[in-house]
Design a protein around this motif. Structure first.
Motif, PDB file in Angstrom:
ATOM      1  N   GLU A 148     -54.010  23.772  25.525  1.00 13.45           N
ATOM      2  CA  GLU A 148     -52.680  23.221  25.279  1.00 13.45           C
ATOM      3  C   GLU A 148     -52.444  23.136  23.776  1.00 13.45           C
ATOM      4  O   GLU A 148     -53.329  22.728  23.033  1.00 13.45           O
ATOM      5  CB  GLU A 148     -52.563  21.826  25.900  1.00 13.45           C
ATOM      6  CG  GLU A 148     -52.865  21.834  27.393  1.00 13.45           C
ATOM      7  CD  GLU A 148     -52.684  20.471  28.057  1.00 13.45           C
ATOM      8  OE1 GLU A 148     -52.873  20.416  29.279  1.00 13.45           O
ATOM      9  OE2 GLU A 148     -52.372  19.486  27.368  1.00 13.45           O
ATOM     10  N   LYS A 168     -42.847  31.376  23.320  1.00 17.00           N
ATOM     11  CA  LYS A 168     -42.641  32.069  24.602  1.00 17.00           C
ATOM     12  C   LYS A 168     -43.771  33.051  24.886  1.00 17.00           C
ATOM     13  O   LYS A 168     -44.255  33.146  26.007  1.00 17.00           O
ATOM     14  CB  LYS A 168     -41.298  32.803  24.596  1.00 17.00           C
ATOM     15  CG  LYS A 168     -40.139  31.880  24.957  1.00 17.00           C
ATOM     16  CD  LYS A 168     -38.850  32.649  25.179  1.00 17.00           C
ATOM     17  CE  LYS A 168     -37.731  31.688  25.581  1.00 17.00           C
ATOM     18  NZ  LYS A 168     -36.423  32.121  25.072  1.00 17.00           N
ATOM     19  N   GLN A 171     -46.692  31.147  25.984  1.00 10.31           N
ATOM     20  CA  GLN A 171     -46.526  30.655  27.349  1.00 10.31           C
ATOM     21  C   GLN A 171     -46.781  31.788  28.342  1.00 10.31           C
ATOM     22  O   GLN A 171     -47.392  31.577  29.385  1.00 10.31           O
ATOM     23  CB  GLN A 171     -45.115  30.088  27.528  1.00 10.31           C
ATOM     24  CG  GLN A 171     -44.905  29.469  28.887  1.00 10.31           C
ATOM     25  CD  GLN A 171     -43.607  29.908  29.501  1.00 10.31           C
ATOM     26  OE1 GLN A 171     -43.065  30.965  29.138  1.00 10.31           O
ATOM     27  NE2 GLN A 171     -43.097  29.121  30.409  1.00 10.31           N
ATOM     28  N   LYS A 176     -50.406  26.379  27.528  1.00  5.81           N
ATOM     29  CA  LYS A 176     -49.393  25.336  27.734  1.00  5.81           C
ATOM     30  C   LYS A 176     -48.946  24.734  26.408  1.00  5.81           C
ATOM     31  O   LYS A 176     -49.764  24.488  25.527  1.00  5.81           O
ATOM     32  CB  LYS A 176     -49.956  24.239  28.635  1.00  5.81           C
ATOM     33  CG  LYS A 176     -50.194  24.745  30.059  1.00  5.81           C
ATOM     34  CD  LYS A 176     -50.886  23.711  30.895  1.00  5.81           C
ATOM     35  CE  LYS A 176     -51.077  24.230  32.318  1.00  5.81           C
ATOM     36  NZ  LYS A 176     -52.043  23.390  33.062  1.00  5.81           N
ATOM     37  N   PRO A 196     -40.241  26.816  25.845  1.00  6.62           N
ATOM     38  CA  PRO A 196     -40.992  26.713  27.101  1.00  6.62           C
ATOM     39  C   PRO A 196     -42.046  25.605  27.086  1.00  6.62           C
ATOM     40  O   PRO A 196     -43.246  25.869  27.199  1.00  6.62           O
ATOM     41  CB  PRO A 196     -41.649  28.097  27.220  1.00  6.62           C
ATOM     42  CG  PRO A 196     -41.839  28.545  25.816  1.00  6.62           C
ATOM     43  CD  PRO A 196     -40.678  27.984  25.055  1.00  6.62           C
ATOM     44  N   HIS A 198     -44.338  22.645  28.441  1.00  9.58           N
ATOM     45  CA  HIS A 198     -44.975  22.273  29.697  1.00  9.58           C
ATOM     46  C   HIS A 198     -45.028  20.752  29.819  1.00  9.58           C
ATOM     47  O   HIS A 198     -44.912  20.200  30.899  1.00  9.58           O
ATOM     48  CB  HIS A 198     -46.395  22.857  29.725  1.00  9.58           C
ATOM     49  CG  HIS A 198     -47.172  22.501  30.949  1.00  9.58           C
ATOM     50  ND1 HIS A 198     -47.977  21.378  31.026  1.00  9.58           N
ATOM     51  CD2 HIS A 198     -47.252  23.106  32.157  1.00  9.58           C
ATOM     52  CE1 HIS A 198     -48.513  21.320  32.234  1.00  9.58           C
ATOM     53  NE2 HIS A 198     -48.102  22.345  32.934  1.00  9.58           N
TER      54      HIS A 198
END
Ligand code: C2E
Ligand code: MG
Ligand code: MG
Length: 277
Positions: A148, A168, A171, A176, A196, A198
């Motif tokens: 992440e 993007k 992702q 994440k 994007p 999460h």
């Protein structure tokens, strides 16, 4: 260095200013050496799932003990690393170390802990992030969904385009993206519908003060917002049972804070994982 003080300030030989400057120079000089000579290390702070009473992952936080000055907060040295550009190789190092450690935690038990790495807007700006992430994942064989990246509002406020495109791509790779310190500054709601993300991480300034009805209202509405946008939500800075109870009631079940554990060294983390097993 005088020019860094800004145009309107005179470099007087005021003791206080002098001391600050000396410290700054000392730190800047030391930071490069610390990086080269491996005096920096990562600590990890658990993200706790209050429903299962288990950790779900760990956030990597840089630690540096200067030989002369002692422990220096990342709040002090990260901005310097951003200014000098050292933040790029530094982040590459953090990413690799974090991926390596994460693979190791999951090898030792039947778990799928994630690891979070803080990403400065400067690193996104440098356009090296995708390559660095890809390389780190490859090198240690970490599944992308276990990594992440925590970016803060500052990153969203720079050149909109390049940032969003890179996030993007990441992702699409399976990584994440978390919006860190949500609500800390100029909260950029605008980025929520085209970046994007999460996860949203509620800034600890809302958690520290939860007796206040307005803070409660804000936390409640952030939880609702995350649900409607289909985002995960996590609260930072949880320090006591009362905050935990409130968050649970509000519908936020993933938390981080001193109440569960401080950031600890990787060695201490193994001990802690054994204790809670
Ligand atoms: P952050 O990403 O918002 O990290 C959370 C900070 O809050 C950490 O401070 C953590 O130790 C502290 N914290 C955690 N739980 C609690 C709590 O219950 N109460 C209170 N009062 N504080 C808590 P730390 O480690 O000093 O890091 C400060 C900031 O430095 C981080 O804020 C992050 O923005 C930055 N940073 C640290 N490591 C890195 C890194 O590897 N790369 C980049 N770009 N930034 C980093
Ligand atoms: Mg496993
Ligand atoms: Mg963070």
């Amino acid at each position: 260095y005088a020019k860094d003080l800004g145009k309107n300030q005179y470099c007087s030989y005021d003791d206080e200013l002098n001391k600050k400057l000396m410290r700054k120079m000392e730190i800047e000089k030391g930071l490069c050496a610390a990086y080269l000579y491996q005096q920096i290390e990562l600590h990890y702070q658990p993200k706790w799932n209050a429903l299962t009473n288990r950790p779900v992952g760990f956030e990597a936080l840089l630690r540096w003990t200067h030989q002369g000055l002692g422990a220096i907060s990342p709040l002090e040295f990260i901005p310097m690393a951003e200014k000098t550009g050292l933040i790029v190789p530094l982040t590459k190092w953090v990413l690799e170390r974090a991926c390596e450690d994460c693979v190791d935690w999951n090898r030792k038990a039947d778990t799928n802990y994630s690891v979070s790495v803080n990403i400065s807007y400067k690193v996104i700006e440098s356009r090296n992030l995708y390559a660095m992430v890809n390389q780190a994942l490859d090198k240690y064989g970490l599944a992308p969904h276990l990594l992440e990246l925590e970016v803060n509002e500052l990153a969203m406020m720079q050149d909109g385009r390049g940032t969003v495109e890179q996030l993007k791509q990441l992702q699409q790779l399976g990584v994440k993206i978390t919006m860190d310190n949500f609500g800390a500054g100029y909260t950029f709601f605008g980025s929520l519908d085209h970046v994007p993300f999460h996860t949203l991480k509620i800034d600890r300034k809302y958690i520290g003060n939860l007796q206040s009805p307005s803070k409660q209202a804000i936390v409640n509405s952030l939880v609702t917002l995350s649900q409607q946008l289909n985002l995960q939500i996590i609260a930072g800075g949880v320090e006591n049972e009362r905050q935990l109870q409130f968050l649970q009631q509000a519908g936020c079940h993933i938390m981080q804070g001193y109440y569960f554990q401080h950031p600890i060294s990787r060695k201490e983390l193994y001990v802690w994982l054994d204790q809670i097993a």
